[in-house]
Scaffold this active site. Structure first.
Site, mmCIF file in Angstrom:
data_model
loop_
_atom_site.group_PDB
_atom_site.id
_atom_site.type_symbol
_atom_site.label_atom_id
_atom_site.label_comp_id
_atom_site.label_asym_id
_atom_site.label_seq_id
_atom_site.Cartn_x
_atom_site.Cartn_y
_atom_site.Cartn_z
ATOM 1 N N LYS A 35 0.840 -1.206 0.000
ATOM 2 C CA LYS A 35 0.000 0.000 0.000
ATOM 3 C C LYS A 35 0.877 1.260 0.000
ATOM 4 C CE LYS A 35 -0.370 -0.297 4.994
ATOM 5 N NZ LYS A 35 -1.069 0.148 6.158
ATOM 6 N N TYR A 254 17.029 29.785 6.062
ATOM 7 C CA TYR A 254 15.893 30.477 6.692
ATOM 8 C C TYR A 254 16.049 30.507 8.202
ATOM 9 C CZ TYR A 254 13.247 30.322 2.320
ATOM 10 O OH TYR A 254 12.826 30.506 1.032
#
Ligand SMILES: Cc1ncc(COP(=O)(O)O)c(C=O)c1O
Length: 358
Positions: A35, A254
């Site tokens: 999955k 940042y």
């Protein structure tokens, strides 16, 4: 030059890991869990490589249909069952097996008109309290299914909440509850996913359901796949696209969270959270370049990360950087980020080009 963040998937490693499942759980049937796009490795190629398993486990009908349309012929099990009765016609058309965990699903199965009914797995909630019928309901669910005539085979499964903790008493408790509920019935049973396949052999029953270990990754927080002779199937890499020198006291990235303590050589690698590299990887997280573990410097951006190359004059513009793979376990990166390897593997985004090697 094309964007350089890539994932290379080693199909031989996948097959090796399936063989390891057979060694851990000899004689048991195997539901290979593919999955979430084969845990981020690409569901179709993974399914093709694991086609000697007895069943493939998926989360929803869309994943199952994707496999059938790609020509995958082996049995497929919907691990969460169906979400709507309109899926029953597709379950028959694509010859799927399904879990049922809820009275509504039970009624819908019993009321549907099948030409070729599917095999049904009754899911029991033995203590995880996520999906499943109560163990005390098992007999009634079984009888209703059997009387409906709408099943090819009836099987039972449960899922363990704490099997990655090798001394957690919930596992034997769940195991005992499952056995007590099902013991009067001559049917196939399934309990164990990766952690229980490795650590709880008494739970192997008739079918095991490996996911993570097939991809070469350990389900235990303090171990890596190699500890269980598993081979990492994913190699996630990119390249250095800039190197520059900054002065002592200058910052990187940042928030200016990383500040150079000396004149520093900073490499920029073309990978970021927009590719699935974890946003929360802290400064110091290792990246492997030319056999050296260099350290992440500053915050992860959408498209880039920076690393401190000050002590590595041999590392140059254009060099390949491994974010995780056999030589830099994804388990280790996940621990650094307070994440789990499942999350990192499933998190690669579409712009990462996946290639396969046999
Ligand atoms: C019902 C069920 N079985 C098996 C698995 C495979 O688990 P693992 O990846 O830990 O082996 C999962 C994964 O979430 C699952 O939900």
């Amino acid at each position: 030059m094309a964007r350089s963040a890539t994932a290379s998937i080693d199909l031989t490693a996948l097959r090796h890991n399936l063989q390891r499942v057979r060694e851990f759980a000899p004689g048991r049937k195997i539901i290979a869990v593919v999955k979430a796009d084969g845990y981020g490795h690409g569901i179709i190629e993974v399914a093709r490589s694991l086609n000697t398993a007895d069943l493939l486990g998926v989360a929803c009908i869309e994943e199952a249909i994707q496999l059938r349309k790609a020509g995958i012929e082996i049995g497929i099990l919907l691990l969460e069952g169906f979400f709507d009765s309109s899926e029953l016609a597709q379950i028959e058309r694509y010859d799927l097996e399904t879990v049922i965990h809820h009275p509504l699903q039970l009624d819908q199965i019993c009321e549907h008109s099948f030409k070729q009914p599917p095999s049904i797995w009754i899911k029991l909630d033995t203590g995880m309290h996520r999906l499943g019928f109560e163990p005390t309901q098992f007999k009634a669910v079984y009888q209703q299914l059997q009387q409906s005539g709408n099943t090819r085979a009836i099987r039972a499964m449960t899922h363990l909440a704490c099997s990655d903790e090798t001394d957690n008493p919930l596992t034997p408790k769940q195991h005992a509850a499952f056995q007590a509920a099902t013991k009067a019935f001559d049917i196939d049973l399934s309990i164990a996913a990766s952690a229980a396949i490795i650590a709880w052999p008494q739970t192997h029953e008739n079918w095991v359901r490996p996911g993570l270990m097939l991809y070469g990754v350990s389900p235990f927080a303090d171990q890596i796949g190699a500890n269980h002779q598993l081979q990492a199937a994913m190699l996630f890499q990119s390249k250095i696209i800039s190197i520059k020198t900054i002065q002592c006291g200058e910052s990187v990235g940042y928030g200016a969270s990383w500040v150079a303590q000396r004149e520093s050589k900073i490499g920029v690698i073309a990978v970021g959270y927009g590719d699935g590299y974890p946003r929360h990887a802290p400064s110091g997280t290792p990246v492997l370049i030319k056999g050296n573990r260099v350290k992440l410097a500053g915050r992860v951006s959408m498209d880039m990360i920076c690393v401190d190359l000050t002590d590595h004059p041999e590392i140059q513009f254009g060099d390949t950087a491994t974010l995780w793979g056999a030589e830099l376990p994804v388990e280790e990166i996940a621990r650094r980020c307070n994440a789990i390897p499942y999350q990192l593997l499933c998190g690669l985004t579409q712009r990462v080009a996946i290639s396969y090697k046999n």
